[in-house]
Structure formats: C-alpha cells, structure tokens
Design a protein around this motif. Sequence first.
Motif, mmCIF file in Angstrom:
data_model
loop_
_atom_site.group_PDB
_atom_site.id
_atom_site.type_symbol
_atom_site.label_atom_id
_atom_site.label_comp_id
_atom_site.label_asym_id
_atom_site.label_seq_id
_atom_site.Cartn_x
_atom_site.Cartn_y
_atom_site.Cartn_z
ATOM 1 N N PHE A 20 24.792 -59.638 53.559
ATOM 2 C CA PHE A 20 25.285 -59.121 52.555
ATOM 3 C C PHE A 20 25.348 -60.499 51.600
ATOM 4 O O PHE A 20 24.503 -60.078 50.439
ATOM 5 N N CYS A 21 25.536 -61.504 51.964
ATOM 6 C CA CYS A 21 26.437 -62.517 50.736
ATOM 7 C C CYS A 21 24.648 -63.162 50.962
ATOM 8 O O CYS A 21 24.741 -64.082 49.830
ATOM 9 N N ARG A 22 24.118 -63.124 51.667
ATOM 10 C CA ARG A 22 22.793 -64.076 51.513
ATOM 11 C C ARG A 22 21.760 -63.257 50.551
ATOM 12 O O ARG A 22 20.543 -63.970 49.670
ATOM 13 N N GLU A 23 21.548 -61.867 50.855
ATOM 14 C CA GLU A 23 20.509 -60.842 49.878
ATOM 15 C C GLU A 23 21.347 -60.364 48.477
ATOM 16 O O GLU A 23 20.019 -60.584 47.856
ATOM 17 N N ASN A 24 22.226 -60.250 48.783
ATOM 18 C CA ASN A 24 22.451 -59.179 47.650
ATOM 19 C C ASN A 24 22.869 -60.446 46.386
ATOM 20 O O ASN A 24 23.750 -61.622 46.386
ATOM 21 N N PRO A 25 23.184 -60.318 45.197
ATOM 22 C CA PRO A 25 23.387 -61.116 43.602
ATOM 23 C C PRO A 25 24.926 -61.333 44.089
ATOM 24 O O PRO A 25 25.604 -60.426 44.574
ATOM 25 N N PRO A 46 31.022 -64.816 43.737
ATOM 26 C CA PRO A 46 31.618 -64.258 44.943
ATOM 27 C C PRO A 46 30.260 -63.354 45.399
ATOM 28 O O PRO A 46 30.493 -62.145 44.804
ATOM 29 N N HIS A 47 31.228 -62.851 46.723
ATOM 30 C CA HIS A 47 31.587 -61.648 47.243
ATOM 31 C C HIS A 47 32.485 -60.895 47.748
ATOM 32 O O HIS A 47 32.920 -61.460 48.456
ATOM 33 N N ALA A 48 31.959 -59.735 48.604
ATOM 34 C CA ALA A 48 33.228 -58.819 49.025
ATOM 35 C C ALA A 48 33.505 -58.333 49.451
ATOM 36 O O ALA A 48 32.269 -57.346 49.198
ATOM 37 N N ASN A 49 33.503 -57.785 50.298
ATOM 38 C CA ASN A 49 33.604 -56.169 51.289
ATOM 39 C C ASN A 49 35.618 -55.229 51.918
ATOM 40 O O ASN A 49 35.803 -56.048 52.180
ATOM 41 N N PHE A 50 35.483 -54.486 50.879
ATOM 42 C CA PHE A 50 36.497 -53.560 51.067
ATOM 43 C C PHE A 50 35.342 -51.929 52.498
ATOM 44 O O PHE A 50 35.051 -51.482 52.459
ATOM 45 N N LYS A 79 37.733 -62.882 38.958
ATOM 46 C CA LYS A 79 36.711 -63.929 39.530
ATOM 47 C C LYS A 79 35.864 -63.195 39.647
ATOM 48 O O LYS A 79 34.287 -63.916 39.181
ATOM 49 N N PHE A 80 35.619 -61.728 39.999
ATOM 50 C CA PHE A 80 33.757 -61.461 39.269
ATOM 51 C C PHE A 80 33.423 -60.881 38.105
ATOM 52 O O PHE A 80 32.370 -60.688 38.265
ATOM 53 N N SER A 81 34.202 -60.588 37.139
ATOM 54 C CA SER A 81 33.831 -60.647 36.520
ATOM 55 C C SER A 81 33.262 -62.086 35.345
ATOM 56 O O SER A 81 33.000 -61.682 34.312
ATOM 57 N N ALA A 82 33.986 -63.310 36.205
ATOM 58 C CA ALA A 82 33.809 -64.158 34.832
ATOM 59 C C ALA A 82 34.096 -63.986 33.352
ATOM 60 O O ALA A 82 32.263 -64.497 32.216
ATOM 61 N N ARG A 83 35.095 -64.118 33.261
ATOM 62 C CA ARG A 83 35.309 -63.312 31.950
ATOM 63 C C ARG A 83 34.989 -62.458 31.185
ATOM 64 O O ARG A 83 34.645 -62.540 29.822
ATOM 65 N N GLY A 84 34.026 -61.341 31.488
ATOM 66 C CA GLY A 84 33.387 -60.106 30.932
ATOM 67 C C GLY A 84 32.265 -60.553 30.497
ATOM 68 O O GLY A 84 31.358 -59.740 30.091
ATOM 69 N N THR A 85 31.310 -61.769 31.495
ATOM 70 C CA THR A 85 29.660 -61.828 30.409
ATOM 71 C C THR A 85 29.083 -61.920 31.591
ATOM 72 O O THR A 85 27.946 -61.860 31.436
ATOM 73 N N THR A 86 29.565 -61.700 33.257
ATOM 74 C CA THR A 86 28.434 -61.022 34.005
ATOM 75 C C THR A 86 29.233 -59.762 35.128
ATOM 76 O O THR A 86 30.655 -59.465 35.414
ATOM 77 N N PRO A 87 28.129 -58.793 34.914
ATOM 78 C CA PRO A 87 28.347 -57.531 35.619
ATOM 79 C C PRO A 87 28.650 -58.054 36.409
ATOM 80 O O PRO A 87 28.289 -59.479 37.546
ATOM 81 N N THR A 88 29.866 -56.956 37.489
ATOM 82 C CA THR A 88 29.714 -57.216 38.629
ATOM 83 C C THR A 88 29.451 -56.032 39.776
ATOM 84 O O THR A 88 28.986 -54.393 39.322
ATOM 85 N N HIS A 89 28.375 -55.802 40.185
ATOM 86 C CA HIS A 89 27.505 -55.413 41.344
ATOM 87 C C HIS A 89 28.132 -54.801 42.517
ATOM 88 O O HIS A 89 29.261 -55.751 43.376
ATOM 89 N N VAL A 90 28.160 -53.415 43.048
ATOM 90 C CA VAL A 90 29.046 -52.426 43.701
ATOM 91 C C VAL A 90 27.794 -52.117 44.348
ATOM 92 O O VAL A 90 26.982 -50.785 43.518
ATOM 93 N N PHE A 91 28.315 -52.251 45.315
ATOM 94 C CA PHE A 91 26.448 -51.324 46.362
ATOM 95 C C PHE A 91 27.924 -50.704 47.350
ATOM 96 O O PHE A 91 28.149 -50.782 48.055
ATOM 97 N N VAL A 92 26.954 -49.056 47.538
ATOM 98 C CA VAL A 92 27.614 -48.309 48.055
ATOM 99 C C VAL A 92 26.046 -47.719 48.794
ATOM 100 O O VAL A 92 25.312 -47.943 48.752
ATOM 101 N N ASN A 93 26.897 -46.877 50.472
ATOM 102 C CA ASN A 93 25.361 -45.851 51.392
ATOM 103 C C ASN A 93 25.638 -44.641 51.026
ATOM 104 O O ASN A 93 25.590 -44.158 51.860
ATOM 105 N N ASP A 94 27.186 -44.347 50.755
ATOM 106 C CA ASP A 94 27.487 -42.660 50.786
ATOM 107 C C ASP A 94 28.299 -42.166 49.455
ATOM 108 O O ASP A 94 28.849 -43.220 48.299
ATOM 109 N N CYS A 95 28.400 -41.149 49.286
ATOM 110 C CA CYS A 95 29.376 -40.942 48.100
ATOM 111 C C CYS A 95 30.368 -39.625 48.548
ATOM 112 O O CYS A 95 30.825 -39.107 47.502
#
Length: 337
Positions: A20-25, A46-50, A79-95
């Motif tokens: 995940f850390c290697r392949e996802n942005p 940064p990357h995070a897993n919950f 940390k993830f939004s970089a003061r609002g200038t960078t989108p945060t990507h959320v990855f899921v495989n279910d709903c």
Amino acid sequence: MCPEIVLHVEPGVVKDWSAFCRENPPHSIALDGYVHGPPAYDPNGPHANFDHHCGVNRLATRSTTGQVLVAILVGLLDKFSARGTTPTHVFVNDCDQDVCMAYWMLTHSDQVRNLRIEMELSQLILIEDLMDATAGAIPVDPDRSIIRKLTWAFELYDQARLSNALGQMNGDEMRCLIEETSARISRIALSQGQESELCGSYDVLGGGQGWQMIREYGQYARTKLFAKGVRAFVALQELPTGRYAYTVGRMSPFVRFPLDRIFSTLNGLEGSTADHEQWGGSDTIGGSPRRCGSRLTPREVEQAIEQIMCDRPEGPLSKTYDGPSGPSPEPHGSAGG
C-alpha cells in the motif's frame, strides 16, 4: 474548510501494508480491510491504515469508525491535506456500515473535529462503533428512535447484502451506495433523518456443540441470536455462482470456538493457495473469501467445525485473546462487520 477527499472503490482488492505504501499515492488512507493488517501510519507518505479485522485484539481495538473519529480529533487531516492544497485519497474494497460512517466523517471533518455534530449523530457514531467492534453482540432496544435511525441510515447496504447483490457489485455501484448512505447520515446530522424498523431474524440450519449454523434476515439477526444465549455461529448465504458466503463468529474471545483452527482447517478443505481466496479474520469474526465465496457446502463446513469442537479444548485464554492474523479480512460487512 474540509479537505478534498477522493474516494477509490476497488472491490476484491487487498494489499499488505508495504505494498500500500509503495503502490498508492502519497496522502492515501486505507479503510476497513483494504490493507490486510492492523492500524498503521507512515509519515513519509503520508499513508494510514484504519482497520480492526486482522492481527488485532478485537475487543481492545476500536472499529474503523472509532479509529477515524479519534484520528480526526487529534489532527489526522492536518497532515494529510497539506493545508488544503493536496487531496486525500481514501481506498476501500467494500461499502459496509463501518466504511460509510468513516467516509462521512472524513468528508465532514470540520464538523467532527470542532464537535459541531448534534447529540443524535454523536450517539449514532458511538453505537455504530460498538456494534461493529463487537460484530453485533451489543444488545440494543429496537424501539429507540436512534436505533431506528441507524437502521435507516444503513438500509441500502443491508438490502444489498440480503439480496445477494453485494458480491456482484462493481466499484461504481459500491461508490453510489457509499455516497447515498453518506447523504442519509448528513440528513440525520441536520435532524432530518427518517426511521426504519429494526430487521433481524434467522433460520437455524444446523450446528453443533455450543454453536448454530444460520441464515440471516436483517441487520440485527446476530444481536437476537446472542440474546437467546447462542454464543457462536456460522451464517451462510447462497451466491448466484453456486458458491457460498460464510461468516464465522463468536460473541467474544472468552467463548470456546477456535476461529484460527477453523479457518486453517477450512482453507485446507478449500484447496486454494491464492491470498484472495482464503478464509480468515480476527479473533471474534471472519469467514470465507470476500469476493469469490467458498465452494464448500454447508454440510462440509458443519462437519469440519464439529470435528474441531469434539477434538480438544482450545489453549490458554491468553493465546486465544491475542487474536489470529488470518489470511484475509472478514467477509461482507455486517452490523458488526
């Protein structure tokens, strides 16, 4: 101002943490089983897993919803939004419910971190956290308004799961369900939520020593099962492919129902070596592969589990309570998935 959240829905995709850390942005967050592993954070992305399914003590680990709530409150998106200038990507495989609630909080983070959420929604978040963390073992009053609103909020997922449509949904269809459920949560936040009758019943199809094999009807079938004194179960669904989706669970790690041995035995019978076709889960709930299901018949599963139950007791509680790090996240979200 809430940061831009870009949702990526990839049914059936499961990665380990390093991949995940290697392949996802950069600025990527994985939710509820997309990464096969315990909660993790890498500031370099940064990357995070919950997650609360794999390699964790289930009762001591908050649900994905609970983890995301606390993380937002203590500065996750700073940390993830970089003061609002960078989108945060959320990855899921279910709903499922846990994914939908966590996604809503990420997209409404200003309300969450400034505690500008109504008491009714705060209660809904807490109940969802408890229900998901315990796989539906927490008793609830079906006549309470907040429970009926929670049922309405997640009604679309429950309908998809019970109709067997869930396993056939593509990413766009899951995305639509997540967005529509998020819209319902927003309506509850505005005190405009509706109520639905709590649905939960089951048929007993088999079982053995201290456990039952059931077919579920509704989001709270397991809650009613536990209320009747049954402490371990196997729930099944017939899939359109002719295979089966199984959920295997117990009320807590204190119940003798050795999930690690059960998953290992059923993997041997299944005969597949592919990671995405493995049985697995946490120390209280898991099951068959999420996307493809199992080729094993209910009778084969029943016989295998009963042989384990008749064989010998589990080891010491301390070993069981650590929880297995099974090869796949638990299948199909649930009211406690």
